[in-house]
Structures are given as structure tokens and as C-alpha cells.
Design a protein around this motif. Structure first.
Motif, mmCIF file in Angstrom:
data_model
loop_
_atom_site.group_PDB
_atom_site.id
_atom_site.type_symbol
_atom_site.label_atom_id
_atom_site.label_comp_id
_atom_site.label_asym_id
_atom_site.label_seq_id
_atom_site.Cartn_x
_atom_site.Cartn_y
_atom_site.Cartn_z
ATOM 1 N N LEU A 204 27.248 -102.335 -8.395
ATOM 2 C CA LEU A 204 28.699 -102.331 -8.576
ATOM 3 C C LEU A 204 29.140 -103.216 -9.736
ATOM 4 C CD1 LEU A 204 29.699 -102.541 -4.808
ATOM 5 C CD2 LEU A 204 29.891 -100.531 -6.297
ATOM 6 N N LEU A 205 28.343 -104.212 -10.053
ATOM 7 C CA LEU A 205 28.661 -105.103 -11.173
ATOM 8 C C LEU A 205 28.696 -104.348 -12.497
ATOM 9 C CD1 LEU A 205 28.826 -108.000 -12.512
ATOM 10 C CD2 LEU A 205 26.316 -107.956 -12.488
ATOM 11 N N HIS A 206 27.838 -103.361 -12.625
ATOM 12 C CA HIS A 206 27.700 -102.643 -13.889
ATOM 13 C C HIS A 206 28.654 -101.442 -13.964
ATOM 14 C CE1 HIS A 206 24.027 -105.034 -13.703
ATOM 15 N NE2 HIS A 206 23.947 -104.883 -15.027
ATOM 16 N N ASP A 207 28.868 -100.967 -15.171
ATOM 17 C CA ASP A 207 29.810 -99.869 -15.370
ATOM 18 C C ASP A 207 29.330 -98.566 -14.735
ATOM 19 O OD1 ASP A 207 31.469 -101.572 -16.731
ATOM 20 O OD2 ASP A 207 30.645 -101.050 -18.698
ATOM 21 N N ASP A 208 28.027 -98.403 -14.633
ATOM 22 C CA ASP A 208 27.495 -97.226 -13.944
ATOM 23 C C ASP A 208 26.116 -97.550 -13.392
ATOM 24 O OD1 ASP A 208 25.406 -96.558 -15.964
ATOM 25 O OD2 ASP A 208 27.152 -96.080 -17.218
ATOM 26 N N GLU A 209 25.613 -96.662 -12.550
ATOM 27 C CA GLU A 209 24.356 -96.898 -11.840
ATOM 28 C C GLU A 209 23.174 -96.992 -12.797
ATOM 29 O OE1 GLU A 209 23.052 -95.339 -7.528
ATOM 30 O OE2 GLU A 209 23.017 -93.767 -9.061
ATOM 31 N N LYS A 210 23.166 -96.139 -13.820
ATOM 32 C CA LYS A 210 22.059 -96.159 -14.769
ATOM 33 C C LYS A 210 21.952 -97.511 -15.474
ATOM 34 C CE LYS A 210 21.882 -91.231 -15.962
ATOM 35 N NZ LYS A 210 22.024 -90.251 -17.066
ATOM 36 N N ALA A 211 23.094 -98.085 -15.800
ATOM 37 C CA ALA A 211 23.081 -99.387 -16.483
ATOM 38 C C ALA A 211 22.471 -100.460 -15.586
ATOM 39 C CB ALA A 211 24.495 -99.767 -16.893
ATOM 40 N N ALA A 212 22.802 -100.413 -14.292
ATOM 41 C CA ALA A 212 22.233 -101.384 -13.357
ATOM 42 C C ALA A 212 20.728 -101.203 -13.238
ATOM 43 C CB ALA A 212 22.899 -101.228 -11.988
ATOM 44 N N PHE A 213 20.291 -99.963 -13.114
ATOM 45 C CA PHE A 213 18.863 -99.687 -12.997
ATOM 46 C C PHE A 213 18.130 -100.100 -14.265
ATOM 47 C CE2 PHE A 213 19.526 -95.947 -9.807
ATOM 48 C CZ PHE A 213 19.853 -96.860 -8.817
ATOM 49 N N ALA A 214 18.723 -99.816 -15.408
ATOM 50 C CA ALA A 214 18.081 -100.155 -16.682
ATOM 51 C C ALA A 214 17.903 -101.658 -16.810
ATOM 52 C CB ALA A 214 18.902 -99.608 -17.846
ATOM 53 N N SER A 215 18.906 -102.412 -16.379
ATOM 54 C CA SER A 215 18.819 -103.869 -16.432
ATOM 55 C C SER A 215 17.695 -104.385 -15.540
ATOM 56 C CB SER A 215 20.158 -104.480 -16.009
ATOM 57 O OG SER A 215 20.052 -105.887 -15.919
ATOM 58 N N GLN A 216 17.612 -103.844 -14.327
ATOM 59 C CA GLN A 216 16.581 -104.303 -13.396
ATOM 60 C C GLN A 216 15.185 -103.960 -13.911
ATOM 61 O OE1 GLN A 216 17.364 -103.381 -9.274
ATOM 62 N NE2 GLN A 216 15.216 -103.589 -8.686
#
Length: 428
Positions: A204-216
Motif C-alpha cells: 500500500l505504501l507504493h503507487d502500485d503492486e508492481k513497484a512494491a514487488f520490484a523494491s522487495q
């Protein structure tokens, strides 16, 4: 506030007895206390001894510090004589009992504390606090391990327990066969392997789910677990594989009809080429929920609330009772709470094949050994000095072997008789 010292676990009424015994001259009478349960929790067919390793360390460190003694004197809990006794307190007796990881049943003498009355009675609350909590968690965890049928479990219940209880619960769950804990304090303190993944908040912190996954993935690599049910699970899986590729280690699903979702998720992962990506499920799982998923393509379970609260049985129901004074058996005759007098020893009887058939409890000194009997008690503390104890890994293996030894009916999750019968031979 600093962590609770072991001596502060002493109950008011224990010090009332100590003060009175000091005054009337009975404080040093040689006594034997036993820890046992009158009955197993409803639906349970065995108990699991857990917490012994922690308890022995706490008995070793059991001291009344000056500020504690002053508090007890100021509030009238003890008089001057009692305060002096507490100041000089050191446990000098013996502690024997069932090995950590041993199975127990009604009336099993899982711990025996012997010494002067006062030095033993003051340990009652400490002993019961540790063993009741850890044994309850271990029994629940062992049932979950059985239900998982060889699939891995991760303990993740720290947010559902007191901060110190959470560490003890992680230890008890690992003893019972869980493979990981998310509790880093337990990992540091006891060497338990740790595992975990990001929470929904990170997505939820990120603008979209892909961005969160990419960061992790950028931070932890593809050998990580992505939480895919923040929004739409199917799209979450597609996003996870698009970002990490088919080499992603695992996805975690924390909501929904897990049986249906696990099937659909496996099919989707396979269609995306991620045939080796594991599926981890969590979300208020207990042994029954885990058993219901046995036929589904689940690779690992995450258990939290149920395991750290004993899955409906938050205490093992253990009691600490005086059974012998100066070598003479003593009994409590209260209705429904009667005790069996005298110090006891116990053996587990087995067939030649290794299957346990009976637990026999006899007065100390009464020989009743057969070729395939296994003595259950061992020394933990002798003359106040702790003995070397098995490692947590050794205790974990001890429990695993114990569960293998009982008849298969004893592993059922449904209610019924204890896994093996218990015979108690009373003192003459």
C-alpha cells in the motif's frame, strides 16, 4: 521498565506460607513437590513437556534483590525474619523430571522438586507459569505439525502475545517441529531459523503492486516471498512473476477460501512457468484448518494466533502439589482434586517394535521394569546446581521420536482417550 526478574514471579500466598513456616519451625522440613495434570484439555490425547530448559535457567538465577525485599517488607508481605531469609535465598534442592519434548498424560509426574519446604514452595508460581504456557503452545504446535503431514510451518504469532511470551512461544513451537519463526528475538536467543515477508502495508505504501514487488526483489533477490493478496490474488501472482520471473521462491496468500485459492494459484503459477515457486498460506490457521488443506497444493503454513494461545487450550492445566514430607507420603483429599501421595517414578512401556503401550507410575524404590521400558525422569538440578541439559535441537528430535512411538490413533485431532493408558501404583 527492566525485564521481570524470576523472583518477582513469586505469589503473595507463597510468601505467606514461607513466613509462617519460618515462625513455626517447619520451613526446613524435607519435602517433595510434583507437577502433573489431572486431565488433558478437551479433545487432546497427549501433552508435551516444554519450557524445562528455560525453567532451569530461571531457578539458577532465582534471587531476591534488595529493592524487592524492601518492597515486600514495606508492604507487610514478609516480616524482618522473612526478609532476611529472602535476602539469602538460594535454591539448594533437587529438580528431576521428564525430558523436554517428552509426551505426558494425566498424573504423569513431569517435574519433581525436592528440598526444604520454604525453598521449594517459593518456586511454585515460577514453575507453573513457565511449564503451563510452554507446554500448552508445544502441544498445539505438535498437533499442527502432525496435520501438516511433512509440510513446513512458520510461527508468526508475536503480535498476538505478550512480548516475552511471544519469544517463549516461538521456542515451544520450534521444539514441536515448526521449521521457522518470524520472531527475531527468538532467533537470536535460541538459534531458531527465522523467515518472513513484507506486509500489506508495504504494498500500500507504493503507487502500485508492481513497484512494491520490484523494491522487495531488488533488495532481497528472487529468493524471497511476495505477498500477493493485497488487491486481486490472480493479478498479484501475475505481477509477482512479471517482476521476479519464474525463479521467484514463493508467494504468500493470507485471505480467502484457501483451499480454492491454492488450487487456482498453483495452476496460474504453472501456466506462467513458475513451477517451482512455492505457495505459503496464512490467516488464523489452526490444526483443523491445516488438516483441511492436506490435499491442496500448499507448500508451507504460517500459524499465529492459534499456536501462541494453545489453539483453544492456553494452559496445560498443570498443578504443583506437595506429595511427601520427611519421607512420609501426604495426600490432598478434596473432591475432584485429590492427589496421590509419595514421590513417584515413571516408565514408558513399549512393544519390541518400539510402539508405546502404557505409562506406569510407581512409588520411588518399587521395581517394576520390563525389557522394553524406558525411564522417563532425569536430573535437572542437583543440590542447587544445574545439570547439563539436551540442546533445543535434541529435545525437538526427542519429541519427534515420541510422536512416532504412540499408536496412530493417538495422533487424531478428534477427542478420545489418551494416546496410551496410564497406570498408577499407589504407595503402600
Amino acid at each position: 521498565m527492566s525485564p521481570l526478574r524470576p523472583a518477582l514471579l513469586t505469589d503473595h500466598y507463597e510468601l505467606t506460607m514461607v513466613s509462617a513456616a519460618l515462625r513455626d519451625g517447619t520451613a526446613d522440613r524435607r519435602c517433595v513437590f510434583e507437577v502433573f495434570t489431572r486431565r488433558l484439555p478437551a479433545g487432546r490425547r497427549y501433552g508435551v513437556v516444554a519450557g524445562t530448559g528455560r525453567l532451569v535457567e530461571m531457578i539458577r538465577d532465582f534471587r531476591f534483590h534488595a529493592d524487592e525485599v524492601e518492597f515486600l517488607r514495606r508492604t507487610g508481605v514478609v516480616d524482618d525474619r522473612g526478609a532476611e531469609w529472602l535476602t539469602n535465598y538460594r535454591f539448594t534442592g533437587d529438580v528431576d523430571g521428564y525430558a523436554e519434548g517428552e509426551l505426558f498424560f494425566p498424573n504423569s509426574p513431569i517435574l519433581t522438586v525436592s528440598g526444604g519446604f520454604a525453598e521449594c514452595v517459593v518456586l511454585e508460581t515460577l514453575v507453573l507459569s513457565v511449564l503451563n504456557h510452554d507446554s500448552a503452545v508445544a502441544a498445539a504446535a505438535a498437533r499442527m505439525v502432525t496435520a501438516a503431514r511433512g509440510r513446513a510451518l512458520i510461527e508468526m504469532g508475536a503480535r498476538r502475545a505478550h512480548e516475552e511470551a511471544a519469544v517463549a512461544a516461538a521456542r515451544a513451537a520450534y521444539l514441536a517441529g515448526f521449521r521457522f519463526t518470524s520472531n527475531l528475538a527468538a532467533g537470536q536467543r535460541y538459534g531458531i531459523p527465522t523467515a518472513g515477508t513484507a506486509a500489506h502495508a508495504f504494498t500500500l505504501l507504493h503507487d502500485d503492486e508492481k513497484a512494491a514487488f520490484a523494491s522487495q526483489v531488488a533488495t532481497l533477490g528472487k529468493d524471497t516471498t511476495l505477498l500477493v493478496d493485497t488487491y486481486d490474488i490472480s493479478q498479484g501472482i501475475r505481477n509477482a512473476i512479471e517482476v521476479a520471473g519464474p525463479e521467484l521462491r514463493a508467494v504468500r496468500i493470507d485471505s480467502g477460501d484457501l483451499a480454492v485459492i491454492a488450487q487456482q494459484s498453483r495452476e496460474l503459477l504453472d501456466s506462467l512457468g513458475a513451477t517451482e515457486t512455492k505457495i505459503i498460506v496464512s490467516g488464523d490457521l489452526d490444526e483443523y484448518a491445516i488438516a483441511s488443506l492436506a490435499a491442496e497444493p500448499v507448500d508451507m503454513y504460517g500459524a499465529g494466533t492459534a499456536v501462541v494461545t494453545g489453539s483453544g487450550a492456553p494452559t496445560a492445566g498443570l498443578v504443583y502439589k506437595l506429595v511427601e514430607v520427611d519421607g512420609r507420603p501426604v495426600v490432598k483429599r478434596s473432591e475432584h482434586k485429590a492427589t496421590i501421595g509419595g514421590r513417584k517414578v515413571a516408565v514408558r512401556r513399549h512393544k519390541p517394535t518400539g510402539t508405546a503401550t502404557e505409562e506406569v507410575i510407581v512409588p520411588q524404590g518399587v521395581p517394576d521394569r520390563q525389557p522394553n521400558d524406558r525411564p522417563l525422569q532425569r536430573s535437572f538440578v542437583v543440590d542447587g546446581e544445574p545439570m547439563a541439559l539436551p540442546s533445543l535441537e535434541e529435545s525437538r528430535e526427542h519429541l519427534r521420536q515420541g510422536l512416532i512411538s504412540i499408536p496412530w490413533e493417538g495422533l487424531k485431532l478428534s477427542g478420545g482417550d489418551p494416546a496410551i493408558p496410564v497406570t498408577v501404583v499407589p504407595a503402600a
